[in-house]
Design a protein around this motif. Structure first.
Motif, short mmCIF file in Angstrom:
data_model
loop_
_atom_site.label_atom_id
_atom_site.label_comp_id
_atom_site.label_asym_id
_atom_site.label_seq_id
_atom_site.Cartn_x
_atom_site.Cartn_y
_atom_site.Cartn_z
N ASP A 118 -9.10 4.60 -0.09
CA ASP A 118 -9.45 5.61 0.92
C ASP A 118 -8.34 6.63 1.14
O ASP A 118 -8.59 7.71 1.71
CB ASP A 118 -9.76 4.92 2.25
CG ASP A 118 -11.10 4.20 2.24
OD1 ASP A 118 -11.89 4.45 1.31
OD2 ASP A 118 -11.34 3.37 3.13
N SER A 119 -7.13 6.30 0.70
CA SER A 119 -5.99 7.17 1.01
C SER A 119 -5.43 7.91 -0.21
O SER A 119 -4.39 8.56 -0.12
CB SER A 119 -4.86 6.34 1.65
OG SER A 119 -4.42 5.33 0.76
N THR A 120 -6.12 7.81 -1.35
CA THR A 120 -5.62 8.49 -2.54
C THR A 120 -6.79 8.88 -3.43
O THR A 120 -7.85 8.27 -3.40
CB THR A 120 -4.66 7.59 -3.34
OG1 THR A 120 -4.26 8.26 -4.54
CG2 THR A 120 -5.33 6.27 -3.74
N LEU B 12 4.37 5.78 -5.43
CA LEU B 12 4.44 5.87 -6.89
C LEU B 12 3.39 6.84 -7.42
O LEU B 12 3.67 7.64 -8.33
CB LEU B 12 4.25 4.49 -7.52
CG LEU B 12 5.32 3.43 -7.23
CD1 LEU B 12 4.97 2.13 -7.96
CD2 LEU B 12 6.71 3.92 -7.63
N ILE B 13 2.19 6.77 -6.87
CA ILE B 13 1.11 7.66 -7.30
C ILE B 13 1.51 9.11 -7.11
O ILE B 13 1.34 9.95 -8.01
CB ILE B 13 -0.19 7.34 -6.52
CG1 ILE B 13 -0.75 5.98 -6.95
CG2 ILE B 13 -1.23 8.44 -6.74
CD1 ILE B 13 -1.88 5.48 -6.05
N ILE C 229 0.42 9.45 -10.99
CA ILE C 229 -0.38 8.38 -11.60
C ILE C 229 -1.86 8.60 -11.30
O ILE C 229 -2.24 8.92 -10.17
CB ILE C 229 0.09 7.00 -11.08
CG1 ILE C 229 1.55 6.77 -11.48
CG2 ILE C 229 -0.79 5.88 -11.61
CD1 ILE C 229 2.19 5.58 -10.80
N ASP C 230 -2.69 8.41 -12.32
CA ASP C 230 -4.12 8.67 -12.19
C ASP C 230 -4.96 7.39 -12.16
O ASP C 230 -6.16 7.45 -11.82
CB ASP C 230 -4.60 9.52 -13.38
CG ASP C 230 -3.79 10.79 -13.52
OD1 ASP C 230 -4.08 11.76 -12.80
OD2 ASP C 230 -2.86 10.82 -14.35
N ILE D 258 0.84 -1.21 0.00
CA ILE D 258 0.00 0.00 0.00
C ILE D 258 0.87 1.25 0.00
O ILE D 258 0.67 2.18 -0.80
CB ILE D 258 -0.94 0.01 1.23
CG1 ILE D 258 -2.00 -1.09 1.10
CG2 ILE D 258 -1.62 1.38 1.38
CD1 ILE D 258 -2.79 -1.31 2.38
N GLU D 259 1.86 1.30 0.89
CA GLU D 259 2.72 2.48 0.99
C GLU D 259 3.55 2.69 -0.28
O GLU D 259 3.76 3.83 -0.71
CB GLU D 259 3.63 2.36 2.21
CG GLU D 259 2.88 2.43 3.54
CD GLU D 259 2.02 3.69 3.66
OE1 GLU D 259 2.53 4.79 3.34
OE2 GLU D 259 0.85 3.56 4.06
N TYR D 260 4.00 1.57 -0.86
CA TYR D 260 4.80 1.67 -2.09
C TYR D 260 3.97 2.23 -3.24
O TYR D 260 4.42 3.14 -3.97
CB TYR D 260 5.36 0.30 -2.44
CG TYR D 260 6.20 0.28 -3.72
CD1 TYR D 260 7.24 1.19 -3.90
CD2 TYR D 260 5.94 -0.64 -4.73
CE1 TYR D 260 8.00 1.18 -5.07
CE2 TYR D 260 6.70 -0.66 -5.88
CZ TYR D 260 7.73 0.26 -6.05
OH TYR D 260 8.49 0.24 -7.21
N ILE D 261 2.75 1.75 -3.41
CA ILE D 261 1.90 2.24 -4.50
C ILE D 261 1.52 3.70 -4.26
O ILE D 261 1.48 4.51 -5.20
CB ILE D 261 0.65 1.35 -4.65
CG1 ILE D 261 1.04 -0.11 -4.91
CG2 ILE D 261 -0.23 1.87 -5.80
CD1 ILE D 261 1.98 -0.32 -6.06
N LYS D 262 1.25 4.07 -3.01
CA LYS D 262 0.96 5.48 -2.69
C LYS D 262 2.14 6.37 -3.07
O LYS D 262 1.96 7.47 -3.61
CB LYS D 262 0.64 5.62 -1.20
CG LYS D 262 -0.75 5.13 -0.82
CD LYS D 262 -0.93 5.03 0.69
CE LYS D 262 -0.74 6.33 1.40
NZ LYS D 262 -0.98 6.20 2.87
#
Length: 400
Positions: free
Chosen positions: A293-295, A267-268, A273-274, A261-265
């Protein structure tokens, strides 16, 4: 519309693997459809063909010719009569006797014939009196993971451009430019780059995922300046392909669900990233929910939902997704797929109709995208089977 004959046979998909092609013959002509197949296949998808093989699927369908000819078709809902008959011969939950590919190709060919009998285009039959709506194209530009044939390749499966001009034709053109610009940058950054392509005609590279995202961000900025239109970035992580027992095994690290989760956040945020598809394994609804919920990024389910109503319903009820991939042959039943699309739209979920890695020249999903008002259509940018879908929508756009 009354069917006179159904012809069923094998053709090769874009990977050179056999798939099904079905022709429906009526007084108005012959109407043909074919089904694609996936390389990255989710465990909750319906069976593509009979558990005894594609020839058994063909044999069963041919044995149902007399039953099919008894049914008349005037509108989309008349497929219910066909499916009720099919279910009396294949009562398995995932079409293990007939195969979802066979049912989809049959229904698509019948819908084309029904539209022909009503002197309509397919999208008009599906629209049921509504005006057409044109989707945004999600273009697969650079590929990795199971779609790449290289030994050294990125962990993520697809790197996507999503132009947001008002016209579909211009968006297709922007993606074509993105493809060329990405090629030029890959030539500079990847010393092993040899212009080879994945199963979906996306560029193959040995670069790592974050190196590719850097290229994508640069290309997006250049295109936005040139065309004065927003160009979103997307990734299909296809995390089930490298996850095991709740762990995500990258080449350089292993992450648990919270770490993923933290890694993808990260990268976003870092690469703007959309769109993020299948960021977690296909049973991890909770992590999808936490990421959503976090992005503000669109969080998309594919393997998670597999175009099956109960799984889509669960994803919506757990607030796990804001975007939904639909693939006709993941289910087989177009009635069920339309029910899923209606549920998603009524729940505020964006809908994305998608090709498969093993494609054919069939363009049914293009008409579905326009007639059913889907938000996006996901295809490759290049490759004759991918471009056929895009050209079909451009043809519809010009016609109206």
């Amino acid at each position: 519309m009354q069917i006179k004959k159904v012809k069923c046979g094998k053709i090769m998909d874009s990977r050179g693997i056999p798939t099904i092609e079905i022709s429906v013959m009526t007084l108005n002509g012959t109407f043909t459809a074919s089904s694609p197949s996936g390389t990255s296949v989710g465990k909750y998808e319906s069976a593509a063909f009979s558990h005894k093989g594609i020839d058994a699927s063909i044999f069963l369908l041919n044995s149902l010719q007399d039953e099919i000819r008894k049914i008349s078709f005037v509108k989309f809902g008349d497929l219910e009569k066909l499916e009720n008959m099919i279910r009396s011969y294949d009562d398995t939950t995932n079409y293990r006797k007939l195969g979802a590919n066979v049912l989809y190709a049959l229904e698509a060919a019948i819908l084309k014939a029904t539209a022909g009998g009503e002197n309509m285009e397919l999208w008009e039959l599906l629209a049921e009196g509504k005006k057409p709506k044109f989707p945004f194209p999600v273009g697969n530009c650079i590929g990795g993971s199971l779609h790449s044939k290289l030994l050294f390749k990125p962990d993520f499966q697809e790197f996507l451009f999503i132009p947001r001009s008002d016209e579909f034709f211009e968006n297709v053109f922007i993606n074509s430019r993105a493809y060329k610009l990405a090629e030029q940058k890959l030539l500079l950054m990847d010393k092993t780059f040899s212009r080879k392509v994945t199963y979906e005609s996306a560029w193959e590279t040995s670069l790592e995922s974050e190196q590719i995202l850097k290229i994508m961000k640069e290309v997006s900025k250049e295109l936005e300046k040139q065309f004065e239109a927003k160009v979103d970035l997307g990734i299909d992580i296809a995390a089930s392909s490298f996850s095991n027992n709740g762990k995500y095994k990258y080449k350089d690290k292993t992450l648990g669900s919270e770490g993923q989760i933290e890694y993808i956040k990260k990268l976003i945020k870092e690469y703007g990233i959309d769109y993020v598809e299948d960021a977690f394994s296909d049973d991890d609804f909770a992590s999808f929910t936490k990421l959503k919920d976090s992005t503000g990024c669109m969080i998309v389910g594919d393997d998670l939902t597999a175009t099956h109503f109960d799984r889509v319903k669960q994803a919506i009820s757990t607030n796990a997704i804001s975007g939904l991939i639909v693939k006709p042959n993941q289910n087989g039943s177009l009635l069920q797929m339309k029910k899923i699309i209606d549920l998603a739209e009524s729940s505020g979920i964006k809908t994305i109709i998608s090709h498969r890695s093993g494609e054919t020249m069939d363009t049914t999903i293009a008409d579905m995208a326009v007639g059913w008002h889907l938000d996006y259509i996901k295809t490759g940018i290049k490759g004759r089977e991918r471009e056929a879908k895009l050209k079909r929508i451009i043809e519809i756009e010009k016609g109206v």
